[in-house]
Design a protein around this motif. Sequence first.
Motif, short mmCIF file in Angstrom:
data_model
loop_
_atom_site.label_atom_id
_atom_site.label_comp_id
_atom_site.label_asym_id
_atom_site.label_seq_id
_atom_site.Cartn_x
_atom_site.Cartn_y
_atom_site.Cartn_z
N GLN A 23 0.97 -1.48 -0.19
CA GLN A 23 0.14 -0.11 -0.26
C GLN A 23 0.98 1.16 0.46
N GLY A 24 2.34 1.23 -0.44
CA GLY A 24 2.71 2.10 -0.74
C GLY A 24 3.62 2.96 0.45
N TYR A 25 3.56 2.39 1.56
CA TYR A 25 3.85 2.85 3.53
C TYR A 25 5.08 2.75 3.69
N GLN A 26 5.96 2.39 2.61
CA GLN A 26 7.32 2.13 2.46
C GLN A 26 7.29 2.99 1.54
N GLY A 27 7.39 3.00 0.65
CA GLY A 27 7.09 4.29 -1.54
C GLY A 27 8.13 3.16 -2.17
N GLN A 28 8.95 2.30 -1.10
CA GLN A 28 9.26 1.32 -2.97
C GLN A 28 9.37 -0.10 -1.72
N THR A 29 10.45 -1.05 -2.98
CA THR A 29 10.55 -2.50 -2.05
C THR A 29 11.90 -1.81 -0.76
N THR A 30 11.73 -2.84 0.01
CA THR A 30 11.98 -3.25 1.25
C THR A 30 13.64 -4.04 1.93
N PRO A 31 14.33 -4.41 1.93
CA PRO A 31 15.35 -5.39 1.62
C PRO A 31 14.81 -7.10 2.55
N VAL A 32 14.87 -8.29 1.79
CA VAL A 32 13.91 -9.28 2.27
C VAL A 32 14.63 -9.55 3.66
N GLY A 33 13.64 -10.36 4.32
CA GLY A 33 13.39 -10.73 5.43
C GLY A 33 13.14 -9.62 6.64
N THR A 34 13.05 -8.18 6.01
CA THR A 34 12.18 -7.58 6.92
C THR A 34 11.39 -7.73 7.76
N TYR A 35 10.61 -8.51 7.37
CA TYR A 35 9.07 -8.36 7.79
C TYR A 35 9.45 -9.80 8.67
N PRO A 36 8.10 -10.90 9.25
CA PRO A 36 8.49 -11.59 9.52
C PRO A 36 8.11 -13.26 8.34
N ALA A 37 8.62 -14.47 8.86
CA ALA A 37 8.38 -15.22 7.75
C ALA A 37 6.88 -15.88 8.22
N SER A 38 6.70 -16.94 7.61
CA SER A 38 4.89 -16.99 6.56
C SER A 38 5.52 -18.46 7.99
N GLY A 39 4.17 -19.34 8.06
CA GLY A 39 3.81 -20.54 8.72
C GLY A 39 4.86 -21.09 7.64
N ALA A 40 5.01 -21.50 6.83
CA ALA A 40 6.25 -22.03 5.80
C ALA A 40 8.02 -21.84 6.55
N GLY A 41 7.89 -20.48 6.66
CA GLY A 41 9.01 -20.41 7.31
C GLY A 41 9.48 -19.33 5.70
N CYS A 42 9.06 -18.83 4.86
CA CYS A 42 8.96 -18.01 3.89
C CYS A 42 9.02 -16.92 4.61
N HIS A 43 10.07 -15.13 3.10
CA HIS A 43 9.61 -13.70 3.47
C HIS A 43 9.07 -13.47 2.62
N ASP A 44 8.76 -12.82 2.43
CA ASP A 44 8.50 -11.55 1.75
C ASP A 44 6.50 -12.48 0.78
#
Length: 440
Positions: free
Chosen positions: A338-359
């Motif tokens: 939703q444009g909160y960051q205005g661009q992409t962010t480094p991978v792994g910035t947010y918590p991993a999924s139940g399967a262990g994947c990011h983003d």
Amino acid sequence: MKFNITPSNSATSGSATSGSATAIAPLAHRRDALRQDLIDARRATLAIFEGIDAATFCYHAHPDFSPVGWHLGHIGFTEALWLLEPRGVGDFLTPERRRLYAADGLPKAARAQLPTLAQTVDFLEAVRQATLETLEQVSLESEERLWRWLLQHEAQHSETIRIVLQIQRWPEGAPTVAKGDRTVPPSEDMVAIPGGSFEMGSGAIAAIDNERPSHRVQVEPYWLDRAPVTVAQYRHFIAAGGYETERWWHPEGWAWRQAAQIRRPRYWSNDPCWDDHPVCGVSWYEADAYARFAHKRLPTEAEWERAARWQAFSQSGEAGPLYPWGEAQPAPQHANFQGYQGQTTPVGTYPASGAGCHDLLGNVWEWTNTWFAPYAGFEAYPYRGYSQAYFDQQHRVLRGGSWATPRWTLRSSFRNWYHPSVREIFAGFRCARDPSPQRK
């Protein structure tokens, strides 16, 4: 996505489907929630235009995309076309607006002669006021699906607006890879996803026609990259001659690359500050070539959705949660959207999924190896041209949303589709691999 919007007599058909929170909530609560969503979506759309000058508002930046001002006016036009005109509410669709804003009207290159931003906003506000007054009178039992579709129509166009602005701000012709730039080999950090059957798709009231119906799918065990391919990893492919080595490319992709003289992603930079961000602005052809170079492949959309919805409790084949983090509605702590960051962010910035994947949701759309096609039992809604016209074996499926995707279209079942040569959208990818004896 592409739109060719023409209302039909079935515009208000469809009813709530069981299994959705909105389907079982009291009608008064659903009406209030829908009203707030409409208000929030419009606020988010108009925020994109803060500081936009007249030249940018009308500029035709790319042959495949209309000016941002056209998209803004088209949002209001479509809302009036589907929700107000069939009820005889207002007189918003003047001949001039029909000529200018209809999706099947003027060619994109002829859409630069537009009302001003202030005039366009006045039009949208007048339409929205009438829409909110109409909302108090409609039967949500029979019409909520249409209203939810219109809400998502605005969300999809707001992302397209951000794409067009990015095309203007990030011109082609970035420098080639300089000697000594950091390169990272393809990642071996992959997650094992169990095979089995699971419920794919959605029957929720907000689900677009091509997400329906929910159905059981069987997948074999596979491995999936823990995160999308990064700029540093993709630079390794460029530096190794990936764009000059035919054997990595699909035959159609190689012909496309040569004809278009493509040598790097659309949104490319050698600035090391981008190294850990997902590569962005790649076509399906480029993603497929990298996957072959890495001795991997692109995931199918069923594999992608299996990973996005996989949780320990869903191993039995029950429908997994609609989001990688569970059932909570998307919020800024969950993902980049939703444009909160205005661009992409480094991978792994947010918590991993139940399967262990990011983003898996947000940051960049992810190409899959699947052609866009209907699920068994597909029924076009609200008109044939929305999805069905693109079941032509010419469009590949993307999943997951991007940093610009509004929350109303951010979910694990949502399907996007584009021609494999398109690279202007905020698209990246992650790779998959079949199990090998060493990985068992």
